[in-house]
Design an enzyme around this catalytic site. Structure first.
Site, short mmCIF file in Angstrom:
data_model
loop_
_atom_site.label_atom_id
_atom_site.label_comp_id
_atom_site.label_asym_id
_atom_site.label_seq_id
_atom_site.Cartn_x
_atom_site.Cartn_y
_atom_site.Cartn_z
N SER A 111 1.00 -1.11 -0.07
CA SER A 111 -0.09 0.00 0.05
C SER A 111 0.82 1.17 0.10
O SER A 111 2.09 1.05 -0.39
CB SER A 111 -0.98 0.01 1.25
OG SER A 111 -1.93 1.07 1.20
N ASN A 112 0.17 2.51 0.24
CA ASN A 112 1.30 3.61 0.47
C ASN A 112 0.77 4.61 1.44
O ASN A 112 -0.33 4.07 2.23
CB ASN A 112 1.06 4.29 -1.15
CG ASN A 112 -0.34 4.65 -1.41
OD1 ASN A 112 -0.88 5.45 -0.72
ND2 ASN A 112 -0.65 4.01 -2.31
N ARG A 113 1.29 5.88 1.57
CA ARG A 113 1.07 6.75 2.74
C ARG A 113 -0.22 7.45 2.60
O ARG A 113 -0.54 8.42 3.42
CB ARG A 113 2.21 7.60 2.93
CG ARG A 113 3.40 6.34 3.49
CD ARG A 113 4.77 7.55 3.58
NE ARG A 113 4.35 8.84 4.29
CZ ARG A 113 5.36 9.84 4.33
NH1 ARG A 113 6.47 9.79 3.54
NH2 ARG A 113 4.75 11.21 4.88
N SER A 114 -1.09 7.17 1.44
CA SER A 114 -2.22 8.27 1.49
C SER A 114 -3.06 8.32 2.73
O SER A 114 -3.40 6.95 3.06
CB SER A 114 -2.85 7.97 0.05
OG SER A 114 -4.24 8.71 0.27
N ALA A 136 -4.62 7.65 -4.13
CA ALA A 136 -3.28 6.98 -4.47
C ALA A 136 -3.36 5.57 -4.64
O ALA A 136 -3.46 4.72 -3.86
CB ALA A 136 -2.41 7.46 -3.31
#
Ligand code: CTP
Length: 213
Positions: A21-24, A88
């Site tokens: 996943s990512n930091r959004s 994101a």
């Protein structure tokens, strides 16, 4: 008007307990949804997993993966006047989902990745598009150059660029600084401000663009 807004990250499962996943945080997309509702618009909010509460009055569709988000967006296009893709979305997903938890004793796994589908580009490519299409460009460098490439490649009506490398701006933070890039080569800067304030200005600008499109 009817807004369709995507927000938050997506999660691409590796096995039942792990994902990419990512930091959004979803804050920008949720702020936009709130601002659109406050201005009296209808909002469909298609959201990846986030830790914040959805604005009251939005029609919320919760999704997990990029594939889920793609399907949810395409299933909710009826009557949309303005689509703002803020999410994101993960660009890569594991080529194979492992049904049972990968065990450490089996050694370090190598995970083959494949591309996810680009939701924004898929909307830009629709032949009978009746809505204004805006995307975001989260960049750490060459903001204008990269944002303009996305504007052309994904056939959008606007790309909203934000510099995610500046301290206190962008991902997870409550403030942002945005530049709206338009196909006529003009751009408009919305200087550093709380995401709620920027969202209010963005809603106004997007509605004005929709009127003239
Ligand atoms: N986007 C999308 N579907 C994807 C990837 C991105 O709809 N699979 C959308 C995002 O919601 C955003 C825009 O495309 O509106 C740009 O996303 P960004 O991550 O900045 O760009 P990418 O196209 O993923 O390219 P890169 O990560 O290489 O900068």
């Amino acid at each position: 008007m009817k807004f369709l807004i995507t927000a938050g990250p997506t999660r691409e499962a590796i096995d039942p307990v792990r994902f990419i996943s990512n930091r959004s945080s979803g804050k920008m997309g949720y702020a936009l949804a709130q601002a659109a509702l406050d201005a009296g618009h209808d909002v469909v909010l298609i959201s990846g997993p986030v830790a914040i509460t959805a604005p009251r009055g939005a029609h919320v569709v919760n999704v997990i993966s990029a594939d889920d988000m793609y399907d949810a967006v395409h299933a909710n296009l009826a009557g949309v006047d303005i689509a703002v893709l803020c999410a994101a979305v993960a660009d890569f997903k594991p080529a194979r989902y492992v049904e049972r938890k990968i065990k450490k004793r089996d050694g370090i796994p190598s995970i083959e990745l494949i591309s996810t589908r680009d939701i924004l580009a898929s909307l830009g490519a629709l032949s009978e598009k009746k809505f204004l299409l805006a995307g975001f460009a989260a960049e750490t460098n060459d903001l204008e150059k990269n944002a303009r490439i996305k504007l052309t490649k994904k056939q959008c009506d606007a790309i909203i660029g934000n510099n995610v490398s500046a301290p206190g701006l962008g991902f997870e933070s409550d403030e942002n600084e945005l530049t709206i890039f338009l196909p006529d080569q003009t751009s408009r800067v919305l200087p550093r401000a709380p995401k709620a304030e920027l969202a209010k200005s963005l809603v106004k600008i997007l509605c004005a663009l929709q009127q003239i499109s």
